[in-house]
Structure formats: C-alpha cells, structure tokens
Design an enzyme around this catalytic site. Structure first.
Site, PDB file in Angstrom:
ATOM      1  N   HIS A 270      10.231  26.007 -17.416  1.00 37.40           N
ATOM      2  CA  HIS A 270       9.172  25.582 -16.512  1.00 37.40           C
ATOM      3  C   HIS A 270       9.246  24.080 -16.284  1.00 37.40           C
ATOM      4  O   HIS A 270       9.927  23.350 -17.009  1.00 37.40           O
ATOM      5  CB  HIS A 270       7.786  26.107 -16.905  1.00 37.40           C
ATOM      6  N   TYR A 450      -6.792  31.248 -14.247  1.00 40.53           N
ATOM      7  CA  TYR A 450      -7.183  29.863 -13.945  1.00 40.53           C
ATOM      8  C   TYR A 450      -8.380  29.904 -12.999  1.00 40.53           C
ATOM      9  O   TYR A 450      -8.350  29.368 -11.896  1.00 40.53           O
ATOM     10  CB  TYR A 450      -6.011  29.099 -13.304  1.00 40.53           C
TER      11      TYR A 450
END
Ligand SMILES: Cc1cc2nc3c(=O)[nH]c(=O)nc-3n(C[C@H](O)[C@H](O)[C@H](O)COP(=O)(O)OP(=O)(O)OC[C@H]3O[C@@H](n4cnc5c(N)ncnc54)[C@H](O)[C@@H]3O)c2cc1C
Ligand SMILES: *[C@@H]1O[C@H](CO)[C@@H](O)[C@H](O)[C@H]1NC(C)=O
Ligand SMILES: *[C@@H]1O[C@H](CO)[C@@H](O)[C@H](O)[C@H]1NC(C)=O
Ligand SMILES: *[C@@H]1O[C@H](CO)[C@@H](O)[C@H](O)[C@H]1NC(C)=O
Ligand SMILES: *[C@@H]1O[C@H](CO)[C@@H](O)[C@H](O)[C@H]1NC(C)=O
Ligand SMILES: *[C@@H]1O[C@H](CO)[C@@H](O)[C@H](O)[C@H]1NC(C)=O
Ligand SMILES: *[C@@H]1O[C@H](CO)[C@@H](O)[C@H](O)[C@H]1NC(C)=O
Length: 508
Positions: A270, A450
């Site tokens: 990532h 989120y």
C-alpha cells in the site's frame, strides 16, 4: 443479589429519573434477578465510573466532549448474553434507543453518542472478549491467536473491535489473498429485536448475509463470530521504502496505480502519502509478502523494478510480528500489547473514502499534492484491491467493492485543538470535492468502515428514503435494496436505529 439491592435503594433515593428510565431500571433488574447475577453490569449517570467507562474506548476527541448533545442514560457492560437479551427487551419496552459498542472505532461516534432528545443506552461489549481457536477445524469462535501458522484476514489496528469491524467488511494486509474478515465468517450469534438468540441456522440466510458487511447495528447485537482461519507461512517479509516528490515519488506512484491491484496475491503493497517537515509530500510504499526475501526480490524485479527494492530494505518475520508492525508497534514488542486496549491516538480526526477505477492522471496527482501541502497533519492511505477481492461476486455479501477497483483511498486529517475543527473538516471536504473527477462514479462509492456522515444521515429516530438512498448506494451499491428488505423482515419497527442504519419499507 447485591446489585439488585443497590438498584432498588438508588431508585428510592433518586427522584430525577424519568418514568421511562425508572421503567427500564425496574425491568432490567428484575431480569437480572431471574438470572441470579450479582456483578455490576449496569452503570447509571450517577455511577462514579460512568465517565471513565463511556470514554474508555473513544478513538476520536471530536466525540469526547461531555457537553455533546446526548449522552447515554445507562451503560450496560454484559459479561453474559442474557444481559444483552434483557437490555434489548427492556429498552424496547420503555422506548430507549440502543447503541452497541465493541471497539469504539466508529469514525462518527455512532456506537456511543446519540441524537439530541432521543434517549438511549450503550451496550458495551468489552467484557465479552474470549477467543477460542479450533486449529483442527481451521476455525475460531471469537466473542467480541494462538498459532504462528494460522492468521485471520482482519484489520491492522489491534484495538479495533470485532463487532463493527467484521460486520462492516474489515480488510487487512492479507485480504488480497483471502478476502475480507466478513468473507471468512462461518457462523455468528446475534440477539435479535425480540431478545432471541439466533445462530446461522436459525437466523436464516438473508440475515446471515446482511450482517457480513451490512453493518451489525441495523440488525441486532452480534456477540460471537465463528471465523475461518487461514494458513500463513512461517516466514513473511516486510518492507517500507519512502520517496519524496523530489526523489521521484510521483512517477513511482503512477506506476503503482497500474500494478498494485495486479500483483501476485501473496504481495500487498500500500502507498501512504503524507507531508514531511521539509514541506514536501512523501510516498511510503509499505508491503507485506507471504514468503521470504529470496522469492520477493525477483518478484519485485519483474513487476515493480522502478522501486529499486534490495534485500537490505526487507525484514523477515513471522505472522504475529507483522500484525504488531501494522498495528504501529515495534516487532520486538511483547505480544501483550495487542491485548492492551488503551487508546493510542488521543486527538481529533475526520476521514473520508473513495474507490478508484482508473489511474489518476499526473495533473490530477499534482493538484492532490498541492492540497496536501496546505494541511501538514493530513495523510492518505491507498490500498490496492485485486487478487481474491476480484474473484468474489459483488453480491456474495453486502460489501460490493470488488472487481473493477484499482484501489481505495482513505483521506485523513488529524488535529489537537477543538477550536480548529471547522478549519480541518473544511479542508478535507474541499479535498473530497477536488477528487470527484478521479473517483468512482454512479455512485461515488465509499467504505462503510470509514463511516462518513457527510454522505447523509437518518434524522429524528426515522429515515428519509431520499437521504438513505444516497449513502446506502455509496456503501452497498445494488446490495442496498436487499439490505432494506432484510431489515424490514427482521426489524419492521426500526428499533435498531442510528444515523446511518438501514431503513425499513415502506420508506418514509
Ligand atoms: C485506528 C483505526 C484503525 C482501523 N483500521 C482498519 C483496518 O485496518 N481495516 C478496516 O477494515 N477497518 C479499519 N478501521 C475501521 C474499523 O473497521 C471500523 O471503524 C469498525 O466499524 C470498527 O469496529 P469497532 O467494533 O471497533 O467500532 P464500534 O464503534 O464499537 O462500532 C462500529 C459500528 O458497529 C456497531 N457495532 C459494534 N459492535 C457491534 C455488535 N457486536 N453487534 C452489532 N453492531 C455492532 C456499532 O453500533 C457501530 O455502528 C480502523 C479504524 C480505526 C479507528
Ligand atoms: C444523581 O445524583 C444527584 C445528587 O445525588 C441527584 O440530584 C440526581 O437526581 C441524580 N440523577 C440521576 C439521574 O440519578
Ligand atoms: C445464586 O447465587 C448465589 C450466590 O452466588 C448462589 O449461592 C446460588 O446457588 C445461586 N442460585 C442459583 C439458582 O443459581
Ligand atoms: C463541546 O460541544 C459544545 C456543543 O457542541 C460546544 O459548544 C463546545 O465548544 C465544545 N467544546 C468543549 C471543550 O466543551
Ligand atoms: C470439527 O468439526 C466437526 C464437525 O463440525 C466436529 O464433529 C469436530 O468435533 C470438530 N473438531 C474439534 C476438534 O472440535
Ligand atoms: C534500500 O537499501 C539500500 C541499501 O541499504 C539503501 O541504500 C537504500 O536507500 C534503501 N532504499 C530505500 C528506498 O530506502
Ligand atoms: C420522524 O420525524 C418527524 C419529523 O421530523 C417527527 O415528527 C417524528 O416524530 C419522527 N418519528 C417517527 C417515529 O415518525
């Protein structure tokens, strides 16, 4: 008996409880009497530990403010499932709303803060933490790791609770190989709106589908998960290499955008974008590889030679050490830190998310760097998809973000001074506006984990369909409609409600 005694005493001596609260207290304590429980499971606003328990797992100072519009009337801390059943039955009978809290990581505080004028209580599951792992059958019952060779594909933060995390999807460093936490649920136990205990067999396939990614809070109180454990090799390799814009970070990021999702599923890389003290943007490529350095180096030579990875940049470790690393600890720390639930970050934050289907152009990225440089406590985490995530159908569970996604972006800004809240939330909202042309469209998708109330909210204890359909489609795409059907079937009175709970038909 002791607790019941105390409860009745305080009922006699305190006059300021509303009729509703008194009703609840009487109902709840008579249920406790039946189950012969003597320990403290109910905390009132007058209890000396009310404030410390309420604050204990709060991750975001935006919701720590004790003058927030609405604090819970009671906090129930069950250590037995019957306490959850009693809390549900009595709350429903006396019109109290319920918020369920596991790890307390909800980005908008929905597990412990209520709406103004809607009385509610919190069921905090921190006492239900036992995990039993059954290696022979490669599965584990988790209430709320024993081997170095079996892992579970969940998130990287050690304090995340299993309630919100698994029921909301839940990804981690090995999700490109094994899918989400929710993809690896074999069974679950839930207390439904009638206070009944249901497992996979008795809840039916629709409800079992819904709680694996649709968010648990709309459907009941999940108190146990049976999870599929997955094999991990004895040696894993970790690397983090960082480049600033001046060192060519943007060119590397452009390449990463096109290959991150196509890499071998054993390889997770990532990209973290942040602002350095030297006032430039730095991109860190952080990676976990399911194998040794010897195999990783040639793999990188083939797929991402521009990164210039050398064995000196790599550290070999076992699975548990990698869990420590991604949770922000040193890999030499004792494993005990994983069980320590004290809050690490104490400040304020606001986050948002996007899915990216086409690489962002160089001009697009330049505009992004410019905006990041305006806000030095911001960062972005770009998580590559592909691998197993592209193989699982987008209707298998409610989590819909599968094939076609290159990566997900998490936008994050943190701060420490309450008065600056408007400034920072304003910044992240402008950044989100700026990113619109580069993000997925129709809908512009978002990750439920989120949670973002900017996307819309239910109000006044009920739901406007026009509103719910906006955030519902972003989080769940075409699965939203099926979630509404399941919700209508299992909780037609819309008892399990919050600002982003799934609404019921007929949609108001
Ligand atoms: C520091 C940090 C790191 C994170 N890292 C990752 C990551 O690596 N991967 C990832 O996917 N996500 C990550 N997240 C997001 C996280 O998965 C979500 O915030 C998740 O909802 C947190 O679950 P929780 O139980 O801790 O939260 P809570 O605030 O307790 O709950 C979140 C929601 O779930 C509901 N809920 C909680 N428990 C139950 C239950 N037992 N039954 C029914 N409903 C319940 C709550 O009512 C609330 O609506 C991270 C969040 C933080 C703050
Ligand atoms: C809490 O205690 C105070 C002082 O003893 C009392 O005045 C108040 O009514 C109590 N409130 C509740 C909700 O018990
Ligand atoms: C109830 O609890 C008391 C005290 O712990 C114990 O002595 C008694 O046997 C229990 N009764 C039942 C029916 O479980
Ligand atoms: C707390 O919240 C209230 C209402 O939202 C606000 O007026 C106040 O400034 C906040 N800050 C502190 C430190 O109490
Ligand atoms: C494994 O599962 C089977 C069937 O579900 C069960 O009969 C067996 O007892 C389990 N093994 C262990 C060690 O629990
Ligand atoms: C990788 O390791 C080499 C050798 O130690 C070092 O020179 C180089 O700077 C490292 N690369 C990065 C990006 O950190
Ligand atoms: C829903 O919202 C309306 C208007 O905001 C409000 O009057 C009503 O009491 C709410 N609750 C229900 C259950 O309809």
């Amino acid at each position: 008996m002791l607790l019941i005694f105390i409860l009745f005493i305080s009922l006699d001596s305190v006059t300021s409880y509303s009729g509703q609260e008194k009703g609840f207290l009487q109902c709840f304590s008579s249920h406790l009497e039946q189950s012969n429980q003597t320990s403290q499971v109910l905390i009132t606003r007058n209890s000396s530990d009310y404030s410390s328990v309420w604050k204990s797992s709060i991750r975001n100072a935006r919701f720590l403010n004790t003058s927030t519009p609405n604090l819970p009337r009671f906090i129930i801390t069950p250590f037995h499932v019957s306490h959850i059943q009693s809390a549900v039955i009595c709350s429903r009978e006396y019109g109290l709303q319920i918020r369920v809290r596991s790890g307390g990581h909800d980005y908008e505080g929905l597990s412990y803060v209520g709406e103004a004028d809607v009385p509610f209580l919190v069921i905090d599951l921190f006492n239900l933490r036992s995990i039993s792992v059954d290696i022979e059958n490669e599965s584990a019952w988790v209430e709320s790791e024993k081997s170095k060779l079996y892992g579970f594909p969940a998130g990287s933060c050690s304090t995340v609770g299993v309630g919100g995390h698994i029921s909301g999807g839940g990804f981690g460093t090995i999700f490109r190989k094994y899918g989400l936490a929710a993809d690896n649920v074999i069974d679950a136990k839930i207390v439904d709106v009638n206070g009944k205990i249901l497992c996979r067999k008795t809840m039916g396939k629709d409800l079992f589908w819904a709680i694996r990614g649709g968010g648990g809070a709309s459907f009941g109180v999940i108190f146990s998960w049976r999870l599929r454990l997955v094999p991990v090799p004895s040696t894993l390799t970790l690397f983090r290499v960082r480049y600033t814009l001046e060192q060519g970070a943007s060119r590397l990021l452009q390449k990463w955008q096109t290959i991150g999702n196509e890499l071998n599923e054993d390889l997770f890389i990532h990209a973290v974008l942040e602002v350095t003290d030297a006032k430039t943007v730095r991109v860190s490529f952080v990676s976990l590889y399911l194998g040794g350095t010897k195999n990783l180096i040639p793999l990188m030579q083939e797929s991402f030679p521009e990164l210039g990875l050398m064995s000196e940049n790599c550290t070999e470790m076992d699975w548990i050490q990698s869990v420590l690393y991604f949770a922000g600890f040193s890999t030499h720390d004792s494993l005990e830190v994983l069980l320590d639930r004290t809050t690490q970050f104490k400040g304020f934050f606001k986050a948002k998310s996007d899915y990216v289907e086409e690489p962002i152009s160089e001009t697009g990225l330049d505009g992004l760097y410019k905006r990041l440089l305006e806000e030095k406590t911001s960062y972005l985490i770009l998580t590559p998809y592909g691998g197993k995530m592209s193989e699982i159908s987008d209707t298998e569970i409610p989590f819909p973000h599968r094939i076609g996604n290159l990566y997900k972006i998490q936008y994050m800004v943190t701060w420490n001074i309450e008065d600056e809240s408007a400034k920072h939330t304003g910044w992240i909202r402008r950044l989100y506006e700026y990113m619109k042309p580069y993000a997925s469209k129709a809908p512009r998708a978002a990750y439920l984990g989120y949670r973002d109330l900017d996307l819309g909210r239910n109000k006044n204890g009920n739901t406007s369909y026009a509103q719910a359909n906006i955030w519902g489609l972003k989080y769940f795409k075409k699965n939203f409609r099926r979630l509404v059907q399941v919700k209508t079937a299992v909780d037609p009175g819309n008892f399990f409600w919050n600002e982003q709970s799934v609404p019921v038909f007929p949609l108001k």
